[in-house]
Structures are given as C-alpha cells and as structure tokens.
Design a protein around this motif. Structure first.
Motif, PDB file in Angstrom:
ATOM      1  N   ASP A 246      46.841  39.963  29.855  1.00 33.99           N
ATOM      2  CA  ASP A 246      47.328  39.745  31.215  1.00 33.99           C
ATOM      3  C   ASP A 246      46.831  40.899  32.074  1.00 33.99           C
ATOM      4  O   ASP A 246      47.309  42.022  31.938  1.00 33.99           O
ATOM      5  CB  ASP A 246      48.858  39.688  31.216  1.00 33.99           C
TER       6      ASP A 246
ATOM      7  N   ILE B 189      48.922  38.742  24.150  1.00 28.84           N
ATOM      8  CA  ILE B 189      48.675  38.093  25.439  1.00 28.84           C
ATOM      9  C   ILE B 189      47.873  39.050  26.306  1.00 28.84           C
ATOM     10  O   ILE B 189      48.280  40.200  26.515  1.00 28.84           O
ATOM     11  CB  ILE B 189      49.998  37.737  26.160  1.00 28.84           C
TER      12      ILE B 189
ATOM     13  N   ASN C  93      44.617  34.649  38.122  1.00 33.43           N
ATOM     14  CA  ASN C  93      45.632  34.809  37.088  1.00 33.43           C
ATOM     15  C   ASN C  93      44.944  34.842  35.736  1.00 33.43           C
ATOM     16  O   ASN C  93      44.574  33.817  35.187  1.00 33.43           O
ATOM     17  CB  ASN C  93      46.647  33.663  37.136  1.00 33.43           C
ATOM     18  N   ARG C  94      44.758  36.016  35.189  1.00 35.81           N
ATOM     19  CA  ARG C  94      44.083  36.182  33.902  1.00 35.81           C
ATOM     20  C   ARG C  94      45.140  36.403  32.843  1.00 35.81           C
ATOM     21  O   ARG C  94      45.529  37.523  32.523  1.00 35.81           O
ATOM     22  CB  ARG C  94      43.116  37.366  33.961  1.00 35.81           C
ATOM     23  N   GLN C  95      45.657  35.307  32.311  1.00 32.34           N
ATOM     24  CA  GLN C  95      46.642  35.400  31.243  1.00 32.34           C
ATOM     25  C   GLN C  95      46.191  34.469  30.127  1.00 32.34           C
ATOM     26  O   GLN C  95      46.003  33.276  30.349  1.00 32.34           O
ATOM     27  CB  GLN C  95      48.023  35.009  31.742  1.00 32.34           C
ATOM     28  N   GLN C  96      45.998  35.047  28.949  1.00 33.38           N
ATOM     29  CA  GLN C  96      45.425  34.276  27.857  1.00 33.38           C
ATOM     30  C   GLN C  96      45.936  34.806  26.534  1.00 33.38           C
ATOM     31  O   GLN C  96      46.016  36.014  26.315  1.00 33.38           O
ATOM     32  CB  GLN C  96      43.900  34.411  27.929  1.00 33.38           C
ATOM     33  N   GLU C  97      46.282  33.884  25.641  1.00 32.94           N
ATOM     34  CA  GLU C  97      46.667  34.277  24.286  1.00 32.94           C
ATOM     35  C   GLU C  97      45.386  34.577  23.510  1.00 32.94           C
ATOM     36  O   GLU C  97      44.433  33.792  23.538  1.00 32.94           O
ATOM     37  CB  GLU C  97      47.436  33.155  23.605  1.00 32.94           C
TER      38      GLU C  97
END
Length: 72
Positions: free
Chosen positions: A46, A44, A20-24
């Motif tokens: 994603d 974001i 899960n590559r979700q980053q602000e």
C-alpha cells in the motif's frame, strides 16, 4: 485504453497522488549484489503519498524509458 510513453512535460511528481496502489503480494524483487532476486515477503503493498511521488519522479527520470496505460 492506450499505452503512451511518459513525457517530462506532461507528467509530474503529483500525477500518481490519486492512484490507489494496494495489492496483496507473496514475493518481491529486491536488489542483492547488483542483481534483482525474488524474496518471499507476503503482505499488502500500500503506497504512501511519498512512495507515489518517488515512483512518479522515477518515471520521468532520464535513466528510464517508461510507458503508462491511459484510459480515454
């Protein structure tokens, strides 16, 4: 956790499918005139399944030396 060198025979394009590559983010590196420069780009990050597979293939590309953090 251990740090291991990525090996072609133990890693394939589907190994990041469940990642899960979700980053602000606020800034990213972009290639400009043959160099990497920081660019303001808030949002974001994603990764899609296609992006995950592209990155996985890059990790085993002979042009790179890649390492992964592996949970035991």
């Amino acid at each position: 956790m251990t740090i291991e060198k990525v090996r072609c025979n133990g890693f394939s394009e589907v190994n990041l499918d469940a990642f899960n590559r979700q980053q602000e983010i606020t800034r990213i590196y972009v290639r400009k005139d043959g160099k990497y420069v920081l660019k303001e780009q808030p949002g974001i990050m994603d990764w899609s399944i296609d992006k995950k597979r592209e990155v996985a293939l890059d990790l085993v590309d002979s042009n790179y030396i890649s390492y992964l953090a592996v949970e035991e």
